[in-house]
Design a protein around this motif. Structure first.
Motif: not given
Length: 432
Positions: A284-306
């Protein structure tokens, strides 16, 4: 004026706490495997495949039932649906405590899904979305996930303590199941008295008075015709497919790392519940305060997970220390839980009208959670067909594939959001 604002803020967070209490207790029975996977096999005589099939039945009811909840979530008030769901799950748990035959086990998981996923979950998500404004979605959903993690962990460790006190046998498992059944019933009664009735719109877009049924159906049609909702749902589908694989870290550590039975239950609780306490607020913090977009965060985190799972798969597991294996699997799980905490937040980014929030969330649940129909059975059958490390590598490779699929879909969603925002900006400029 300030006092009124403070009261409003207090009520908002108070309602969230009540919702968290339900969300943290209603799924303990359907997720019995998280803390009691091995006892279920031993005392209920269930194989990997049979436990996977119970979860698949759960997923089937969830997926097809959520088609109905597209209508139900905006038609009936949370004051009725939430208590009914919690009490229904608890009552089913008392039947499960009799240790029914395999068919009875499947019926239990079907009912857990009906009450927990069809009647409860979309209404919970709708309620949380409407509590927060556009800038609070990450935090609202993050705190929901974190709060559920706190309640999950307390309740699950309490059940594990009951299991230990009663001797870790069949009777001990039965006592833990009964405990898991009583808790949601109590929370259901509390929720009935603490939650208010929803205000359900009874006029159409032209201001004409219409029945609640017609308003709900109009919302369903509008939501179904919104393609962005379906793309968000596919993103959730990919993340949830990876999430289903986290369950198999438990037998993986037991089979490959020889994790002691005393650690199995505790690890399962931390893996499935404790990580919510970390993943929820961090996501929640990364989406609201850092990345400012849930979709951008999900895309980056999915790549990191893979990438992370690819590296993990090639480690020399058979010669590694048990605590290294536990730390690495929990670290990967934390990445997934930061995504789970916010993967409904893009509903706000695609500007879904708030009056069809229930229908939108239900559609996201239909497709997003559909992996539970096949993923557990798929992963379980991989382990039964190919015992040992190689079978687990097949599971890990499948999880990598789903993570990469999610990365591609999230990239498409970002393009859609960008184009939609541009259109809204151009339209606003023209009207100025």
């Amino acid at each position: 004026m300030g006092k009124l604002k403070n009261n409003s803020s207090f009520l908002k967070w108070f309602k969230l706490v009540v919702l968290i209490l339900g969300g943290g207790t209603i799924y303990k029975l359907s997720s019995l495997k998280d803390a009691f996977y091995v006892p279920m096999q031993e005392f209920m005589h269930l194989s990997h495949t049979q436990i996977g099939m119970a979860m698949s039945v759960y997923g089937m009811v969830q997926t097809f039932g959520n088609i109905g909840s597209i209508y139900i979530a905006d038609r009936f008030s949370k004051k009725k649906l939430i208590p009914i769901s919690l009490i229904g799950v608890g009552a089913t748990g008392f039947y499960l405590a009799t240790f029914p035959n395999y068919s009875g086990v499947l019926v239990c998981w079907a009912l857990f899904s009906l009450f927990g996923e069809v009647l409860y979950w979309p209404v919970l998500l709708k309620s949380v979305r409407l509590l927060g404004n556009e800038d609070e979605q990450g935090r609202m959903f993050g705190f929901l996930e974190a709060g559920r993690g706190v309640i999950d962990t307390i309740v699950a460790f309490s059940a594990l303590a009951i299991f230990a006190v009663f001797g870790k046998g069949a009777g001990a498992l039965r006592s833990s199941i009964i405990f898991y059944s009583v808790v949601p019933i109590v929370i259901g009664v509390i929720s009935y008295f603490m939650l208010e009735d929803d205000v359900i719109k009874t006029t159409d877009e032209k201001g004409n008075k219409v029945s609640r049924n017609k308003v709900a159906l109009q919302g369903v049609i509008k939501a179904i015709k919104t393609p962005e909702i379906w793309v968000v749902s596919l993103t959730i589908f990919s993340i949830y497919s990876v999430y289903c694989g986290l369950t198999y870290f438990i037998p993986f550590l037991k089979d490959i790392y020889a994790m002691p039975v005393t650690l199995v239950g505790a690890y399962g609780i931390i893996n499935q519940y404790g990580l919510k306490m970390v993943g929820g607020p961090v996501g929640g913090f990364l989406v609201d305060k850092k990345v400012k977009s849930a979709t951008k965060y999900l895309r980056g985190a999915l790549l990191v997970a893979a990438i992370a799972m690819t590296g993990f798969m090639f480690l020399p597991h058979e010669s590694m220390n048990i605590y290294a294996g536990m730390s690495l699997t929990l670290g990967f799980g934390a990445i997934i839980f930061t995504m789970r905490a916010v993967f409904f937040a893009p509903i706000e980014e695609i500007k879904v009208p708030r009056e069809i929030s229930g229908a939108a969330m239900s559609i996201a649940c239909v497709l997003g959670y559909s992996p539970s129909m096949f993923a557990y059975a798929l992963y379980g059958s991989m382990l039964d067909k190919t015992p040992g490390l190689q079978g687990y590598k097949h599971v890990f490779m499948t999880m990598i594939g789903f993570a990469l699929l999610g990365f591609v879909i999230a990239s498409i969603l970002l393009r859609i959001i960008k184009n939609k925002n541009k259109q809204l900006k151009d339209k606003t400029a023209m009207n100025a």
